[in-house]
Write an enzyme that holds these catalytic residues in place. Structure first.
Site, PDB file in Angstrom:
ATOM      1  N   ASP A 199       0.875  -1.188   0.000  1.00 15.30           N
ATOM      2  CA  ASP A 199       0.000   0.000   0.000  1.00 15.30           C
ATOM      3  C   ASP A 199       0.905   1.228   0.000  1.00 15.30           C
ATOM      4  O   ASP A 199       2.141   1.108  -0.011  1.00 15.30           O
ATOM      5  CB  ASP A 199      -0.938  -0.008   1.230  1.00 15.30           C
ATOM      6  CG  ASP A 199      -2.250   0.746   0.969  1.00 15.30           C
ATOM      7  OD1 ASP A 199      -2.198   1.985   0.819  1.00 15.30           O
ATOM      8  OD2 ASP A 199      -3.300   0.097   0.897  1.00 15.30           O
ATOM      9  N   GLY A 225       4.634   1.633  -1.433  1.00 19.53           N
ATOM     10  CA  GLY A 225       4.934   2.055  -2.798  1.00 19.53           C
ATOM     11  C   GLY A 225       3.665   2.425  -3.538  1.00 19.53           C
ATOM     12  O   GLY A 225       2.569   2.434  -2.963  1.00 19.53           O
ATOM     13  N   ASP A 226       3.849   2.727  -4.817  1.00 18.98           N
ATOM     14  CA  ASP A 226       2.731   3.092  -5.687  1.00 18.98           C
ATOM     15  C   ASP A 226       2.482   1.904  -6.611  1.00 18.98           C
ATOM     16  O   ASP A 226       3.383   1.523  -7.378  1.00 18.98           O
ATOM     17  CB  ASP A 226       3.140   4.341  -6.489  1.00 18.98           C
ATOM     18  CG  ASP A 226       2.127   4.709  -7.564  1.00 18.98           C
ATOM     19  OD1 ASP A 226       1.182   3.938  -7.810  1.00 18.98           O
ATOM     20  OD2 ASP A 226       2.312   5.780  -8.177  1.00 18.98           O
ATOM     21  N   PHE A 227       1.301   1.308  -6.524  1.00 17.97           N
ATOM     22  CA  PHE A 227       1.100   0.072  -7.285  1.00 17.97           C
ATOM     23  C   PHE A 227       1.044   0.279  -8.799  1.00 17.97           C
ATOM     24  O   PHE A 227       1.066  -0.691  -9.550  1.00 17.97           O
ATOM     25  CB  PHE A 227      -0.048  -0.782  -6.760  1.00 17.97           C
ATOM     26  CG  PHE A 227      -1.390  -0.144  -6.512  1.00 17.97           C
ATOM     27  CD1 PHE A 227      -1.925   0.800  -7.357  1.00 17.97           C
ATOM     28  CD2 PHE A 227      -2.155  -0.554  -5.405  1.00 17.97           C
ATOM     29  CE1 PHE A 227      -3.174   1.346  -7.125  1.00 17.97           C
ATOM     30  CE2 PHE A 227      -3.411  -0.011  -5.165  1.00 17.97           C
ATOM     31  CZ  PHE A 227      -3.914   0.950  -6.029  1.00 17.97           C
ATOM     32  N   HIS A 245     -12.020  -0.544  -7.873  1.00 17.91           N
ATOM     33  CA  HIS A 245     -13.138   0.395  -8.120  1.00 17.91           C
ATOM     34  C   HIS A 245     -12.759   1.863  -7.898  1.00 17.91           C
ATOM     35  O   HIS A 245     -13.547   2.757  -8.207  1.00 17.91           O
ATOM     36  CB  HIS A 245     -14.394  -0.002  -7.314  1.00 17.91           C
ATOM     37  CG  HIS A 245     -14.295   0.195  -5.829  1.00 17.91           C
ATOM     38  ND1 HIS A 245     -15.291  -0.193  -4.963  1.00 17.91           N
ATOM     39  CD2 HIS A 245     -13.327   0.732  -5.046  1.00 17.91           C
ATOM     40  CE1 HIS A 245     -14.949   0.107  -3.726  1.00 17.91           C
ATOM     41  NE2 HIS A 245     -13.764   0.667  -3.753  1.00 17.91           N
TER      42      HIS A 245
HETATM   43  C1  LIG Z   1     -10.608   1.375  -0.986  1.00 15.40           C
HETATM   44  S1  LIG Z   1      -9.151   0.892  -0.166  1.00 15.40           S
HETATM   45  C2  LIG Z   1      -9.330  -0.853  -0.069  1.00 15.40           C
HETATM   46  C3  LIG Z   1      -8.789  -1.394   1.206  1.00 15.40           C
HETATM   47  C4  LIG Z   1      -8.981  -2.895   1.424  1.00 15.40           C
HETATM   48  N1  LIG Z   1      -8.312  -3.682   0.402  1.00 15.40           N
HETATM   49  C5  LIG Z   1     -10.437  -3.292   1.532  1.00 15.40           C
HETATM   50  O1  LIG Z   1     -10.804  -4.348   1.029  1.00 15.40           O
HETATM   51  O2  LIG Z   1     -11.227  -2.566   2.163  1.00 15.40           O
HETATM   52  C6  LIG Z   1      -7.930   1.099  -1.433  1.00 15.40           C
HETATM   53  C7  LIG Z   1      -6.520   0.997  -0.909  1.00 15.40           C
HETATM   54  O3  LIG Z   1      -5.632   1.246  -2.010  1.00 15.40           O
HETATM   55  C8  LIG Z   1      -4.560   2.037  -1.536  1.00 15.40           C
HETATM   56  N2  LIG Z   1      -3.976   2.787  -2.656  1.00 15.40           N
HETATM   57  C9  LIG Z   1      -4.518   3.812  -3.345  1.00 15.40           C
HETATM   58  N3  LIG Z   1      -3.686   4.224  -4.302  1.00 15.40           N
HETATM   59  C10 LIG Z   1      -2.584   3.443  -4.218  1.00 15.40           C
HETATM   60  C11 LIG Z   1      -1.381   3.364  -4.959  1.00 15.40           C
HETATM   61  N4  LIG Z   1      -1.150   4.190  -5.989  1.00 15.40           N
HETATM   62  N5  LIG Z   1      -0.474   2.440  -4.620  1.00 15.40           N
HETATM   63  C12 LIG Z   1      -0.688   1.606  -3.580  1.00 15.40           C
HETATM   64  N6  LIG Z   1      -1.841   1.602  -2.839  1.00 15.40           N
HETATM   65  C13 LIG Z   1      -2.761   2.523  -3.156  1.00 15.40           C
HETATM   66  C14 LIG Z   1      -5.199   2.943  -0.505  1.00 15.40           C
HETATM   67  O4  LIG Z   1      -4.254   3.496   0.375  1.00 15.40           O
HETATM   68  C15 LIG Z   1      -6.187   2.003   0.156  1.00 15.40           C
HETATM   69  O5  LIG Z   1      -5.622   1.362   1.267  1.00 15.40           O
END
Ligand SMILES: C[S@@+](CC[C@H](N)C(=O)[O-])C[C@H]1O[C@@H](n2cnc3c(N)ncnc32)[C@H](O)[C@@H]1O
Length: 341
Positions: A199, A225-227, A245
């Site tokens: 994350d 990191g940034d996925f 989503h």
């Molecule tokens: C809507 S949450 C989902 C959390 C969890 N997986 C769930 O089922 O509730 C989306 C997650 O993606 C992470 N996220 C958003 N952009 C990201 C990125 N560019 N790289 C890594 N993680 C990211 C957010 O920090 C967040 O924890």
């Protein structure tokens, strides 16, 4: 609110539906004020509640009786107490507490829905501050992680039950796994697994706190990191839940391709989300899709057919879907090759 389908062939039914936001706000305010938490100490009279919550008093009986009518409180001999569901899920500090979702909904989604008209006119999010502003603010991020915990708290046992390949795997990675609540529960249920969360780096301290809470410090690892930009650590099972989503169709395709690279040969990608039917009619999931309109730049819910297309294009050999809980769909994408374990 969304499941209170009223008879829309009558004027009264339409008016009831138009007023459904009032019920929702009565509940959100009850959580904000800690009503259910204070009533855990025991049923209380209206004056006692007024004093405990430091309220004015005007409107108080109507609000309490509305909550009785909504099935969240019970009233007996002039005293108000928690109804069973509220006592189980809406008392702060309890393991089953889902109020983190309602607290953030009250602050973020409720005002954003007041700007639905603008969102539909402009296509722009309406939540006030964008995700990247929020993630730099530890107080707001704390609310966000509590909201995500509330969701994964309910979903984790269902996911553990719904997928039968945990024993054959050696590692699990949750992409966009927030503070790791889901992975911690998977590792607790299947202690042989090495758990990983990927994350944004800002999530690291919240992850450490959660791992310690579950007694899993050192047995689960956080990768910041940034996925979109950074490589994901490899794993036999890669989970990606409620994350696709947040993004538009092209970004979802890119993320599925990225996840494919992370899945070890013979492993799986498990995606869960509030997916839509080809001709969507599922009110709860359409509401979540509109939440994404209101709080993200390009996100929306999507169909299983779309995900299947991305998964097959990425290289997955098979794609199967099944229901996960009341509203989510689980899609199991299997990668070819021989499993290493
Ligand atoms: C809507 S949450 C989902 C959390 C969890 N997986 C769930 O089922 O509730 C989306 C997650 O993606 C992470 N996220 C958003 N952009 C990201 C990125 N560019 N790289 C890594 N993680 C990211 C957010 O920090 C967040 O924890």
């Amino acid at each position: 609110m969304t499941s209170n389908a009223s008879d829309t062939s009558t004027a009264a039914g339409i008016l009831r539906q138009a007023n459904a936001f009032c019920d929702a706000k009565a509940l959100l305010t009850a959580v904000e004020l800690g009503l259910f938490t204070t009533l855990r100490e025991g049923a209380a009279t209206e004056p006692e509640i007024r004093q405990r919550l430091e309220l004015h008093g005007r409107g108080l009986p109507d609000w309490l009786n509305l909550l009785v009518g909504m099935g969240l409180l019970v009233r007996e001999d002039g005293r108000y107490g928690n109804a069973p569901g509220a006592d189980q899920y809406l008392v702060r500090g309890e393991p089953a507490y889902i109020g983190g979702f309602l607290e953030r909904s009250n602050r973020n989604l409720y005002p954003a829905w007041g700007r639905l008209t603008e969102a539909l006119r402009t296509g722009l999010p309406q939540a006030g501050s964008d995700f990247f502003t929020m993630i730099e603010n530890p107080a707001l991020l704390g609310q966000f992680v509590n909201m995500m915990d509330a969701l994964t708290q309910v979903l984790a046992p269902r996911l553990i039950e719904a997928y039968d390949g945990w024993d054959a795997a050696g590692s699990v990675l949750d992409v966009g796994g927030c503070r790791g609540n889901l992975v911690c529960q998977i590792v607790k249920a299947h202690p042989h697994l090495h758990g990983h969360v990927f994350d944004l780096p800002q999530m690291a301290p919240f992850f450490e706190e959660k791992a310690a809470e579950h007694g899993l410090t050192g047995r689960t690892a956080f990768h910041g990191g940034d996925f979109f930009a950074d490589p994901l650590p490899p794993a036999d099972i890669v989970v990606c839940g409620h994350a696709l989503h947040d993004w538009d169709r092209d970004q979802r395709r890119a993320l599925v391709a990225k996840a494919y690279e992370a899945v070890n040969p013979g492993g799986v990608l498990l995606v869960y989300d509030r997916m839509l039917d080809d001709e969507p009619s599922h009110v709860e999931n359409l509401v979540i899709s509109l939440d994404m309109l209101l709080v993200t730049e390009g996100g929306s819910e999507y169909t299983v057919a779309e995900l299947r297309e991305h998964a097959l294009a990425a290289g997955f050999a098979t794609v199967e879907d099944r229901a996960l809980g009341d509203y989510d769909t689980l899609v199991v994408c299997r990668k070819g090759g021989k499993a290493g374990r």
